[in-house]
Design a protein around this motif. Structure first.
Motif, PDB file in Angstrom:
ATOM      1  N   THR A   3     110.345  38.573  99.168  1.00 26.40           N
ATOM      2  CA  THR A   3     109.441  39.023  98.117  1.00 26.40           C
ATOM      3  C   THR A   3     109.457  40.547  98.095  1.00 26.40           C
ATOM      4  N   GLN A  27     115.872  39.862  89.133  1.00 24.05           N
ATOM      5  CA  GLN A  27     115.064  39.556  90.309  1.00 24.05           C
ATOM      6  C   GLN A  27     113.586  39.829  90.048  1.00 24.05           C
ATOM      7  N   ASP A  28     112.748  38.867  90.337  1.00 23.52           N
ATOM      8  CA  ASP A  28     111.305  39.057  90.225  1.00 23.52           C
ATOM      9  C   ASP A  28     110.811  40.005  91.309  1.00 23.52           C
ATOM     10  N   TYR A  29     109.834  40.837  90.958  1.00 26.80           N
ATOM     11  CA  TYR A  29     109.202  41.745  91.921  1.00 26.80           C
ATOM     12  C   TYR A  29     107.877  42.191  91.333  1.00 26.80           C
ATOM     13  N   GLU A  30     107.031  42.759  92.186  1.00 28.15           N
ATOM     14  CA  GLU A  30     105.765  43.320  91.706  1.00 28.15           C
ATOM     15  C   GLU A  30     105.941  44.811  91.497  1.00 28.15           C
ATOM     16  N   TYR A 197     115.473  45.428  78.778  1.00 30.91           N
ATOM     17  CA  TYR A 197     114.544  46.160  79.650  1.00 30.91           C
ATOM     18  C   TYR A 197     114.277  47.552  79.101  1.00 30.91           C
TER      19      TYR A 197
END
Length: 206
Positions: A3, A27-30, A197
């Protein structure tokens, strides 16, 4: 899969290349952006900010400082560091060239006096940006105009794009002086895996 949590100000700055890497990799990330007044209160937390600076990338909660180290690590993890050692070396060379240029342009960006700023801009274009910008212009032209390395976007394209995204609005003549770089910049903006993006990212300061 780890994560990821990227911590930085609500600006592009030193974190934008990292955000672009995540976007390119899908890629998912915060994307954590400090609230107003928050940074002075939390920068003393050495678990989050071991060097007292940002950006920081938390990987499974463990802090990685230094934007260059973050970007190189993620590029390797996501297959964006070239297809072989020769391409990786070329990515490193261009990356170091970008760092050289940033060191020359930052004093211009921070100058408040308009007359002095114009003088610094003229000096940057006429003297201090050389041989660095001509070198990059020649590289991308020789490579075919679209990618610096290989036949798809890599870390080096992101790093150069972020540099140009900083320079072009500041120096009106730069696109005419370096047409191959201008073509590369427009191509990545309008016709690449990063187009969505770039067109939808928050309109914050660079």
């Amino acid at each position: 899969m780890p994560t990821y949590k990227l911590m930085y100000f609500n600006v592009r700055g030193r974190a934008e290349a990292t955000r672009m890497i995540f976007a390119l990799a899908g890629q998912d990330y915060e994307d954590y952006r400090f609230k107003e007044g928050e940074w002075p209160e939390i920068k003393g937390n050495t678990e989050l900010f071991p060097l007292g600076q940002c950006p920081v990338l938390l990987i499974d909660g463990k802090a990685m400082p230094h934007s260059k180290a973050i970007n190189q690590h993620l590029a390797r993890e996501f297959g964006l560091y070239g297809a072989n050692s020769a391409e990786a070396a070329q990515i490193d060379i261009v990356g170091e060239t970008v760092i050289d240029i940033v060191a020359k342009i930052l004093p211009v960006a921070y100058e408040k006096d308009e007359k002095k700023k114009k003088e610094l801009l003229d000096d940057f274009m006429d003297k201090s940006s050389k041989p660095f910008l001509p070198y990059l212009n020649n590289l991308i032209e020789t490579a075919g105009g679209r990618f610096f390395v290989g036949n798809s976007e890599t870390l080096v394209d992101i790093v150069v794009y972020c540099l140009l995204d900083f320079i072009f609005p500041m120096v009106e003549s730069a696109k005419e002086t370096y047409p191959a770089l201008a073509k590369f910049y427009q191509s990545l903006t309008d016709n690449s895996r990063l187009t969505d993006y770039l067109k939808n990212r928050p309109p914050v300061s660079k």
